[in-house]
Design an enzyme around this catalytic site. Sequence first.
Site, PDB file in Angstrom:
ATOM      1  N   GLY A   1       0.841  -1.354  -0.098  1.00  0.00           N
ATOM      2  CA  GLY A   1      -0.209  -0.028   0.105  1.00  0.00           C
ATOM      3  C   GLY A   1       0.810   1.353  -0.113  1.00  0.00           C
ATOM      4  O   GLY A   1       0.640   2.164  -0.789  1.00  0.00           O
ATOM      5  N   ILE A   2       2.017   1.194   0.540  1.00  0.00           N
ATOM      6  CA  ILE A   2       2.698   2.559   0.813  1.00  0.00           C
ATOM      7  C   ILE A   2       3.279   2.545  -0.564  1.00  0.00           C
ATOM      8  O   ILE A   2       3.664   3.597  -0.811  1.00  0.00           O
ATOM      9  CB  ILE A   2       3.807   2.478   2.110  1.00  0.00           C
ATOM     10  CG1 ILE A   2       3.027   2.381   3.437  1.00  0.00           C
ATOM     11  CG2 ILE A   2       4.649   3.553   1.986  1.00  0.00           C
ATOM     12  CD1 ILE A   2       3.845   1.908   4.611  1.00  0.00           C
TER      13      ILE A   2
ATOM     14  N   THR B   1      11.804   4.528   4.664  1.00  0.00           N
ATOM     15  CA  THR B   1      10.792   4.637   5.559  1.00  0.00           C
ATOM     16  C   THR B   1      10.147   3.398   5.976  1.00  0.00           C
ATOM     17  O   THR B   1       9.277   3.633   6.267  1.00  0.00           O
ATOM     18  CB  THR B   1       9.653   5.559   4.838  1.00  0.00           C
ATOM     19  OG1 THR B   1       9.262   4.746   3.643  1.00  0.00           O
ATOM     20  CG2 THR B   1      10.182   7.073   4.377  1.00  0.00           C
ATOM     21  N   ALA B   2      10.872   2.251   5.587  1.00  0.00           N
ATOM     22  CA  ALA B   2      10.481   0.944   6.031  1.00  0.00           C
ATOM     23  C   ALA B   2      10.740   0.609   7.450  1.00  0.00           C
ATOM     24  O   ALA B   2      10.071   1.035   8.465  1.00  0.00           O
ATOM     25  CB  ALA B   2      10.767  -0.108   4.979  1.00  0.00           C
ATOM     26  N   ARG B   3      12.030   0.036   7.457  1.00  0.00           N
ATOM     27  CA  ARG B   3      12.474  -0.361   9.016  1.00  0.00           C
ATOM     28  C   ARG B   3      14.116  -0.223   8.751  1.00  0.00           C
ATOM     29  O   ARG B   3      14.727  -0.569   7.756  1.00  0.00           O
ATOM     30  CB  ARG B   3      12.298  -1.765   9.363  1.00  0.00           C
ATOM     31  CG  ARG B   3      10.808  -1.888  10.021  1.00  0.00           C
ATOM     32  CD  ARG B   3      10.862  -1.205  11.230  1.00  0.00           C
ATOM     33  NE  ARG B   3       9.599  -1.458  12.130  1.00  0.00           N
ATOM     34  CZ  ARG B   3       8.435  -0.787  11.947  1.00  0.00           C
ATOM     35  NH1 ARG B   3       8.464   0.535  11.274  1.00  0.00           N
ATOM     36  NH2 ARG B   3       7.502  -0.987  13.066  1.00  0.00           N
TER      37      ARG B   3
ATOM     38  N   ASP C   1      14.150   7.818   7.599  1.00  0.00           N
ATOM     39  CA  ASP C   1      13.107   8.094   8.603  1.00  0.00           C
ATOM     40  C   ASP C   1      13.218   7.233   9.706  1.00  0.00           C
ATOM     41  O   ASP C   1      12.856   7.066  10.581  1.00  0.00           O
ATOM     42  CB  ASP C   1      11.659   7.994   8.127  1.00  0.00           C
ATOM     43  CG  ASP C   1      10.614   8.391   9.140  1.00  0.00           C
ATOM     44  OD1 ASP C   1      10.686   9.463   9.950  1.00  0.00           O
ATOM     45  OD2 ASP C   1       9.620   7.666   9.230  1.00  0.00           O
TER      46      ASP C   1
ATOM     47  N   GLU D   1      17.387   2.369  16.400  1.00  0.00           N
ATOM     48  CA  GLU D   1      16.484   3.521  17.180  1.00  0.00           C
ATOM     49  C   GLU D   1      16.594   3.555  18.393  1.00  0.00           C
ATOM     50  O   GLU D   1      16.346   2.464  18.931  1.00  0.00           O
ATOM     51  CB  GLU D   1      15.114   3.442  16.256  1.00  0.00           C
ATOM     52  CG  GLU D   1      15.203   3.896  14.833  1.00  0.00           C
ATOM     53  CD  GLU D   1      13.832   3.872  14.321  1.00  0.00           C
ATOM     54  OE1 GLU D   1      12.903   4.052  15.175  1.00  0.00           O
ATOM     55  OE2 GLU D   1      13.447   3.532  13.326  1.00  0.00           O
TER      56      GLU D   1
ATOM     57  N   HIS E   1      11.906   9.083  12.892  1.00  0.00           N
ATOM     58  CA  HIS E   1      10.715   8.034  12.491  1.00  0.00           C
ATOM     59  C   HIS E   1       9.383   8.863  12.644  1.00  0.00           C
ATOM     60  O   HIS E   1       8.720   8.531  13.771  1.00  0.00           O
ATOM     61  CB  HIS E   1      10.838   6.768  13.653  1.00  0.00           C
ATOM     62  CG  HIS E   1      10.069   5.588  13.110  1.00  0.00           C
ATOM     63  ND1 HIS E   1      10.673   4.520  13.656  1.00  0.00           N
ATOM     64  CD2 HIS E   1       9.131   5.564  12.249  1.00  0.00           C
ATOM     65  CE1 HIS E   1       9.676   3.345  13.030  1.00  0.00           C
ATOM     66  NE2 HIS E   1       8.715   4.261  12.391  1.00  0.00           N
TER      67      HIS E   1
END
Length: 341
Positions: free
Chosen positions: A172-173, A250-252, A276, A281, A299
């Site tokens: 979807g993203i 922008t995933a992981r 991101d 993290e 994030h």
Amino acid sequence: MSESKPKVLLLGEIEHAPAQSAYNSLSWLADLITPKSSNPADFLEECRSGAFNGTKAVYRTFHSVSITGRIEGEVVKALAEAGVRFIAHNGAGYDQIDIPACTTHKIHVSNTAPPALSAATADTALFLLLGALRNFNPSLLSLRSRNWRGTPPAALGHDPSNKTLGILGMGGIGRNLASKAAALGMSIIYHNRRKLSAEEERGARYVGFEGLLSESDVVSLNLPLNEKTKGMIGKREFGKMKKGAVVVNTARGGVMDEGALVEALAQGQISSCGLDVYENEPEIHPGLIDNPKVMLLPHMGTWTEETQTEMELWNIGNVRSALETGRLKSPVAEQADMSDE
């Protein structure tokens, strides 16, 4: 005697008023409980103590990992023994949960999949893509240092028009990002677990993994983190990319080797990146922090009032569906065909 209601265990916080109201309304269907523990060791003991016996569903947030640790091993076993059959995770990525272990213990898992999540994360990816491609960050920094465009001025950036965007993970993203990038004149190629239908592709072209690396001017990572994708982008993969390519994630963070990225940036193999998410993290590789050419966010892919509210409501909908129908609205991909038996 009437049968007692099942329990719903809340792990983490529900932060928005509409969602809090929706969650409270579940009290007609279940007793709503919270843990007393605040760390993984105590949480496991609380699970084993019988405190959660009769719990049918769990609502969990990303930040609840500080309470429970990763949902795996003895924690999964203890939850199953307490009666848990559903875990509704508020987030697109669910790498904090051991899905095979949950499947073994007949615990169904869902993630959040509202349109707002895809749109917000794709917006963030596009922001990072444009910032990195146009080389905006050096001048953003110099401007705040009261040095206008810098001395000397930042190097010229590049237009997105007529560039090729390679999307790794066309869920979807990825599809939302593809439509937005196409409006800027970018050509879209993608690699995915499966080739999409022509309707889903909307003009994007399916390519192999190696082809995506070699053909793309910008590579966007939009795939989940699991055992197969962990460290998927590293030194070898950066070497396969076009010299001067841009990478957006922008995933992981775990799908990419940050040390290898820092090295590729230093060598000029990768001209810039927009990130991101990070491997460890909230710690970020110093080579990224100290590089003025890269775009970095802490994030914030879904960091909007509207999206966060919709995500909470969607997750509550998964819990309600579990209680009322015995099924989740949006089961994770690995459990799409999981039996209820």
